[in-house]
Design a protein around this motif. Structure first.
Motif, short mmCIF file in Angstrom:
data_model
loop_
_atom_site.label_atom_id
_atom_site.label_comp_id
_atom_site.label_asym_id
_atom_site.label_seq_id
_atom_site.Cartn_x
_atom_site.Cartn_y
_atom_site.Cartn_z
N SER A 73 0.83 -1.21 0.00
CA SER A 73 0.00 0.00 0.00
C SER A 73 0.86 1.26 0.00
O SER A 73 1.93 1.31 0.62
N ARG A 74 0.36 2.27 -0.65
CA ARG A 74 1.05 3.56 -0.71
C ARG A 74 1.20 4.17 0.69
O ARG A 74 2.22 4.78 1.02
N GLN A 75 0.20 3.97 1.55
CA GLN A 75 0.23 4.63 2.85
C GLN A 75 1.38 4.14 3.73
O GLN A 75 1.89 4.87 4.59
N GLU A 76 1.82 2.87 3.53
CA GLU A 76 2.95 2.34 4.31
C GLU A 76 4.29 2.61 3.63
O GLU A 76 5.34 2.35 4.22
N ASN A 77 4.25 3.13 2.42
CA ASN A 77 5.47 3.28 1.63
C ASN A 77 5.73 4.73 1.22
O ASN A 77 6.35 5.48 1.95
N GLN A 78 5.22 5.13 0.06
CA GLN A 78 5.45 6.50 -0.41
C GLN A 78 5.03 7.54 0.64
O GLN A 78 5.74 8.53 0.87
N ASP A 79 3.86 7.32 1.26
CA ASP A 79 3.35 8.33 2.20
C ASP A 79 4.27 8.50 3.42
O ASP A 79 4.40 9.61 3.95
N VAL A 80 4.89 7.42 3.86
CA VAL A 80 5.81 7.50 5.00
C VAL A 80 7.05 8.33 4.62
O VAL A 80 7.54 9.14 5.41
N CYS A 81 7.55 8.11 3.40
CA CYS A 81 8.72 8.88 2.94
C CYS A 81 8.37 10.37 2.79
O CYS A 81 9.17 11.24 3.15
N HIS A 82 7.18 10.66 2.26
CA HIS A 82 6.77 12.06 2.12
C HIS A 82 6.53 12.70 3.49
O HIS A 82 6.75 13.91 3.67
N HIS A 83 6.11 11.90 4.47
CA HIS A 83 5.99 12.40 5.84
C HIS A 83 7.34 12.90 6.34
O HIS A 83 7.43 13.98 6.97
N LEU A 84 8.41 12.13 6.07
CA LEU A 84 9.75 12.53 6.49
C LEU A 84 10.14 13.87 5.87
O LEU A 84 10.70 14.75 6.53
N LYS A 85 9.81 14.02 4.59
CA LYS A 85 10.10 15.27 3.88
C LYS A 85 9.30 16.43 4.49
O LYS A 85 9.82 17.55 4.63
N THR A 86 8.09 16.17 4.90
CA THR A 86 7.27 17.21 5.54
C THR A 86 7.88 17.65 6.87
O THR A 86 7.90 18.84 7.19
N VAL A 87 8.42 16.69 7.62
CA VAL A 87 8.99 17.00 8.94
C VAL A 87 10.33 17.73 8.83
O VAL A 87 10.58 18.72 9.52
N PHE A 88 11.20 17.26 7.92
CA PHE A 88 12.57 17.77 7.88
C PHE A 88 12.89 18.60 6.63
O PHE A 88 14.03 19.05 6.46
N GLY A 89 11.94 18.76 5.75
CA GLY A 89 12.07 19.69 4.63
C GLY A 89 13.26 19.43 3.72
O GLY A 89 13.50 18.30 3.28
N ASP A 90 14.04 20.51 3.46
CA ASP A 90 15.13 20.43 2.48
C ASP A 90 16.31 19.59 2.94
O ASP A 90 17.23 19.35 2.16
N ALA A 91 16.31 19.14 4.18
CA ALA A 91 17.37 18.22 4.63
C ALA A 91 17.19 16.84 3.99
O ALA A 91 18.13 16.04 3.94
N VAL A 92 15.99 16.57 3.49
CA VAL A 92 15.65 15.26 2.91
C VAL A 92 15.73 15.32 1.39
O VAL A 92 15.09 16.16 0.76
#
Length: 473
Positions: free
Chosen positions: A248-267
């Motif tokens: 599922s996307r929610q366990e995969n792509q969405d988790v990675c995009h969550h990281l980008k949301t939290v840490f922004g341009d560091a990711v």
């Protein structure tokens, strides 16, 4: 036949890329998995292993994303786990897709394999990816292997020892602590996250019998917390691989995009579309690998590679140092004696980029990169147990013999190797001068230690490793 419920099929239909079909997904999910193995290059070269096993009827089909991985078939109906070659750690029975994350971790910018390299495997048991990483590290540097489940830590250690891994430290924590305790410590991190396991249906037809998407929310929350912890524990410039066997996307792509949301341009997401030939067939628009069973005739899997571009703020104060570390550096006299014992008795030169440590008359070999981490968190087991001190001299430990290479070994025949692994002494055809402790081997890889008495080899295999049954071809 796999047991699908309609909710699961509806979910897959929403997730499946337009160039793939539901009919193919169902058809491949109902096919048994092809048997796959990974050659353990800590003990034998790929070419030598293929030569050894081809004479025993094995046929090899290379796995495109792992130079040491093969789909295999043979004409003999035996349990691979009971073979000499498996028990001595020449290969690991590993699903092809699960070889992807370590390959991705060490791909691209050349990883400098050296004594200072630090790698973290956040969810390690049973050890397939851990031992693959150790082989890619060539047993250099430090590999911290964490496992949350206490019972699975024992399995992890058994596999690490069997495969001859010397550079590993085991921990037993909820992996959410690493960002706090070992902030910006690791050059590379693998987070093979706990997941719903949708991709494993070919191995377990009942895996999704009672599948319910609503139950996945707790898993996703855990995955997000773990990937944040991993990113905090990663050095600037370091590489993080996030993987699951979920679809599922929610366990995969969405988790990675969550990281980008939290840490922004560091990711920064690193594209894996050239990781291997035809990798682009499974690539998402971000460059993640979303492997569906029908693409490569494998389990379903997801792999994302992430680079840390800048430092991020530590979210808690540095924890207090751990007290009462039970090891101390071996005294120069004992270290010199141990080095002489290994060299003169077994032809083994102890590595220079490691520390000899002592605890209650036990001597251990610690990776040098471990030293700055001592006191920062509790470790279950570090490095290799080399030997126990006796009233006179030392007694070598089995795991040290499996992990440290020597040119001085007595190679056994198939039948003799079988007898040794079953805990029996080996009779010698000619009576010669006793030689004391010797390493016995099969296919030029160690099996263990025996005492050469002149007319026989007295078996010193640890009792818990003695097998009732060994399969011969």
């Amino acid at each position: 036949m796999a047991h699908f419920n309609q909710n699961f099929l509806d979910s897959i239909e929403r997730e499946l890329p337009t160039h793939l079909s539901m009919d193919d997904f169902i058809a491949y999910s109902n096919k048994p998995l092809r048997l796959s193995i990974r050659v353990n290059t800590l003990k034998i070269s790929v070419d030598s292993f293929i030569e050894l096993m081809t004479t025993k009827g094995w046929q090899f089909d290379p796995i495109p994303w792992c130079a040491e991985g093969f789909w295999v078939s043979n004409n003999v109906d035996i349990q691979l786990g009971n073979t000499i070659e498996h028990l001595q750690g020449l290969f690991y029975i590993q699903e092809a897709s699960s070889m992807l994350p370590p390959t991705a971790l060490f791909d691209g910018e050349q990883t400098d394999i050296n004594a200072n390299l630090r790698v973290l495997d956040m969810a390690s048991a049973p050890g397939s990816k851990t031992t693959q990483i150790a082989a890619l590290m060539e047993n250099q540097g430090l590999l911290v292997a964490n496992e949350y489940s206490a019972s699975r830590v024992k399995v992890l250690h058994a596999n690490v020892a069997r495969m001859g891994v010397a550079n590993c430290a085991l921990t037993h924590f909820d992996a959410r602590v690493f960002g706090e305790y070992l902030y910006e410590t690791f050059d590379s991190i693998l987070l093979d996250a706990p997941c719903s396991g949708e991709g494993t249906i070919r191995k377990d037809p009942d895996a999704l019998k009672n599948w319910d998407n609503n139950e996945n929310k707790g898993i996703v929350d855990t995955q997000k917390a773990l990937i944040e912890s991993a990113f905090l524990a990663l050095k600037v410039g370091g590489q993080l691989v996030y993987s699951t066997c979920a679809l599922s996307r929610q366990e995969n792509q969405d988790v990675c995009h969550h990281l980008k949301t939290v840490f922004g341009d560091a990711v920064e997401f690193t594209s894996l579309n050239k990781l291997f030939r035809h990798a682009d067939k499974a690539c998402t628009e971000e460059g993640f690998l979303h492997v569906w069973p029908q693409i490569y005739d494998s389990e379903g899997f997801f792999v994302a590679k992430i680079k840390k571009l800048t430092s991020v703020e530590r979210q808690v104060e540095e924890p207090r140092k751990q007290k009462n570390f039970p090891f101390s550096e071996a005294k120069p006299k004992q270290a010199t004696e141990l080095k002489s014992y290994f060299k003169e008795t077994f032809g083994i030169t102890l590595p220079k980029d490691a520390e000899i440590m002592e605890r209650d008359l036990e001597y251990w070999l610690f990776p040098k990169a471990m030293t700055p981490l001592i006191g920062k968190m509790r470790f279950q087991r570090i490095g290799l147990k080399l030997a126990d001190a006796l009233k006179k001299g030392y007694k070598v430990r089995h795991e040290a013999i499996l992990a440290l290479s020597s040119p001085d070994m007595i190679n056994l025949t198939d039948e003799q190797a079988k007898e040794f692994l079953m805990g029996r002494d080996i009779s010698l055809t000619e009576k010669v001068k006793p030689q004391g402790e010797v390493i016995v081997a099969y296919a030029n890889a160690p099996l263990g230690v025996a005492k050469h008495l002149g007319n026989k080899l007295k078996n010193n295999l640890p009792r818990d490793l003695v097998k009732d049954k060994i399969a011969l071809y």
